[in-house]
Design a protein around this motif. Structure first.
Motif, PDB file in Angstrom:
ATOM      1  N   ARG A 257      76.123 160.261  27.134  1.00 12.59           N
ATOM      2  CA  ARG A 257      77.192 160.204  26.125  1.00 12.59           C
ATOM      3  C   ARG A 257      76.665 159.617  24.814  1.00 12.59           C
ATOM      4  NH1 ARG A 257      81.309 156.668  29.304  1.00 12.59           N
ATOM      5  NH2 ARG A 257      79.372 155.505  29.278  1.00 12.59           N
ATOM      6  N   TRP A 258      75.885 158.535  24.909  1.00 13.76           N
ATOM      7  CA  TRP A 258      75.348 157.913  23.700  1.00 13.76           C
ATOM      8  C   TRP A 258      74.280 158.791  23.053  1.00 13.76           C
ATOM      9  CZ3 TRP A 258      77.357 154.240  20.827  1.00 13.76           C
ATOM     10  CH2 TRP A 258      78.360 153.459  21.385  1.00 13.76           C
ATOM     11  N   ASP A 259      73.517 159.510  23.867  1.00 17.83           N
ATOM     12  CA  ASP A 259      72.516 160.427  23.314  1.00 17.83           C
ATOM     13  C   ASP A 259      73.195 161.516  22.489  1.00 17.83           C
ATOM     14  OD1 ASP A 259      70.672 158.897  24.704  1.00 17.83           O
ATOM     15  OD2 ASP A 259      70.504 160.327  26.366  1.00 17.83           O
ATOM     16  N   VAL A 260      74.302 162.034  22.991  1.00 20.97           N
ATOM     17  CA  VAL A 260      75.064 163.056  22.267  1.00 20.97           C
ATOM     18  C   VAL A 260      75.727 162.439  21.038  1.00 20.97           C
ATOM     19  CG1 VAL A 260      77.003 164.668  22.429  1.00 20.97           C
ATOM     20  CG2 VAL A 260      75.354 164.491  24.312  1.00 20.97           C
ATOM     21  N   PHE A 261      76.223 161.224  21.163  1.00 20.55           N
ATOM     22  CA  PHE A 261      76.804 160.533  20.016  1.00 20.55           C
ATOM     23  C   PHE A 261      75.796 160.456  18.865  1.00 20.55           C
ATOM     24  CE2 PHE A 261      77.440 156.767  17.445  1.00 20.55           C
ATOM     25  CZ  PHE A 261      78.788 156.822  17.133  1.00 20.55           C
ATOM     26  N   LEU A 262      74.539 160.122  19.177  1.00 19.47           N
ATOM     27  CA  LEU A 262      73.515 160.027  18.129  1.00 19.47           C
ATOM     28  C   LEU A 262      73.268 161.375  17.461  1.00 19.47           C
ATOM     29  CD1 LEU A 262      70.921 157.602  19.751  1.00 19.47           C
ATOM     30  CD2 LEU A 262      72.687 157.078  18.053  1.00 19.47           C
ATOM     31  N   ALA A 263      73.293 162.449  18.226  1.00 16.58           N
ATOM     32  CA  ALA A 263      73.132 163.786  17.639  1.00 16.58           C
ATOM     33  C   ALA A 263      74.296 164.104  16.714  1.00 16.58           C
ATOM     34  CB  ALA A 263      73.018 164.837  18.741  1.00 16.58           C
ATOM     35  N   ALA A 264      75.499 163.811  17.164  1.00 17.93           N
ATOM     36  CA  ALA A 264      76.675 164.045  16.327  1.00 17.93           C
ATOM     37  C   ALA A 264      76.622 163.202  15.061  1.00 17.93           C
ATOM     38  CB  ALA A 264      77.944 163.738  17.125  1.00 17.93           C
ATOM     39  N   LEU A 265      76.199 161.953  15.200  1.00 19.32           N
ATOM     40  CA  LEU A 265      76.100 161.072  14.041  1.00 19.32           C
ATOM     41  C   LEU A 265      75.072 161.598  13.049  1.00 19.32           C
ATOM     42  CD1 LEU A 265      77.090 158.428  12.776  1.00 19.32           C
ATOM     43  CD2 LEU A 265      75.285 157.249  14.056  1.00 19.32           C
ATOM     44  N   ALA A 266      73.941 162.076  13.553  1.00 16.46           N
ATOM     45  CA  ALA A 266      72.916 162.637  12.669  1.00 16.46           C
ATOM     46  C   ALA A 266      73.470 163.830  11.895  1.00 16.46           C
ATOM     47  CB  ALA A 266      71.683 163.046  13.473  1.00 16.46           C
ATOM     48  N   GLU A 267      74.150 164.733  12.589  1.00 15.88           N
ATOM     49  CA  GLU A 267      74.719 165.902  11.907  1.00 15.88           C
ATOM     50  C   GLU A 267      75.798 165.489  10.911  1.00 15.88           C
ATOM     51  OE1 GLU A 267      77.446 169.809  12.816  1.00 15.88           O
ATOM     52  OE2 GLU A 267      76.145 169.094  14.421  1.00 15.88           O
ATOM     53  N   HIS A 268      76.656 164.583  11.314  1.00 14.18           N
ATOM     54  CA  HIS A 268      77.754 164.123  10.460  1.00 14.18           C
ATOM     55  C   HIS A 268      77.229 163.498   9.158  1.00 14.18           C
ATOM     56  CE1 HIS A 268      81.586 162.308   9.371  1.00 14.18           C
ATOM     57  NE2 HIS A 268      81.000 161.122   9.337  1.00 14.18           N
TER      58      HIS A 268
END
Length: 128
Positions: free
Chosen positions: A60-71
Motif C-alpha cells: 500500500r505504501w509502495d503504491v502511495f509513493l508512486a501516486a505521490l510522485a505522479e501527483h
C-alpha cells in the motif's frame, strides 16, 4: 567538525525510511518530504522523484509513493517518473479509515491516487 550540506528528502530515501516506521511516523515522514519538496526550486524537484523507491515491505505504501510522485510531477507540469506506472493496488486502501474520511477521500482523492486504488483526501497532502 565538518557539517554536511543540507540534502532534501528524496522519494527513494522516504521509501527507505517508511520501511522501518509505524503508521503515525510514516505520515510525519511524508509531511517532511512534502515540505522539502515545496521548498526546492521547481527545476530541482524532479530529481527528488526520479529514483524508484525500494519496496517498503507494505505494498500500500509502495503504491502511495508512486501516486505521490505522479501527483507532484503533474502539479509541476511534468510527467510522472517511469517507475511510477508499474504500481497499483488490487483492493482499495483508505489510509484514514473513518466514515467521514472515507467519504471525503472517495469523492476528492487526486486522480493519481484514485487510479491506483489509494483514497486520500487532498487536505492530507496540503503541506506541499
Amino acid at each position: 567538525m565538518e557539517t554536511q550540506p543540507y540534502q532534501p528528502l528524496s522519494l527513494a530515501r522516504l521509501g527507505r525510511l517508511l520501511a522501518t516506521a509505524d503508521d503515525s511516523r510514516r505520515w510525519r515522514l511524508v509531511a517532511e518530504f512534502l515540505e522539502d519538496y515545496r521548498w526546492e526550486p521547481a527545476e530541482a524537484r524532479q530529481t527528488l522523484l526520479a529514483e524508484e523507491p525500494a519496496p517498503s515491505g507494505d505494498t500500500r505504501w509502495d503504491v502511495f509513493l508512486a501516486a505521490l510522485a505522479e501527483h507532484l510531477a503533474a502539479r509541476d507540469d511534468q510527467g510522472a517518473p517511469d517507475w511510477a506506472d508499474q504500481r497499483s493496488l488490487h483492493q482499495f486502501w483508505f489510509p484514514f479509515n473513518t466514515p467521514a474520511a472515507r467519504v471525503d477521500a472517495f469523492v476528492h482523492a487526486p486522480a493519481a491516487f484514485r487510479r491506483r486504488g489509494v483514497f486520500v483526501a487532498p487536505e492530507e497532502l496540503q503541506v506541499a
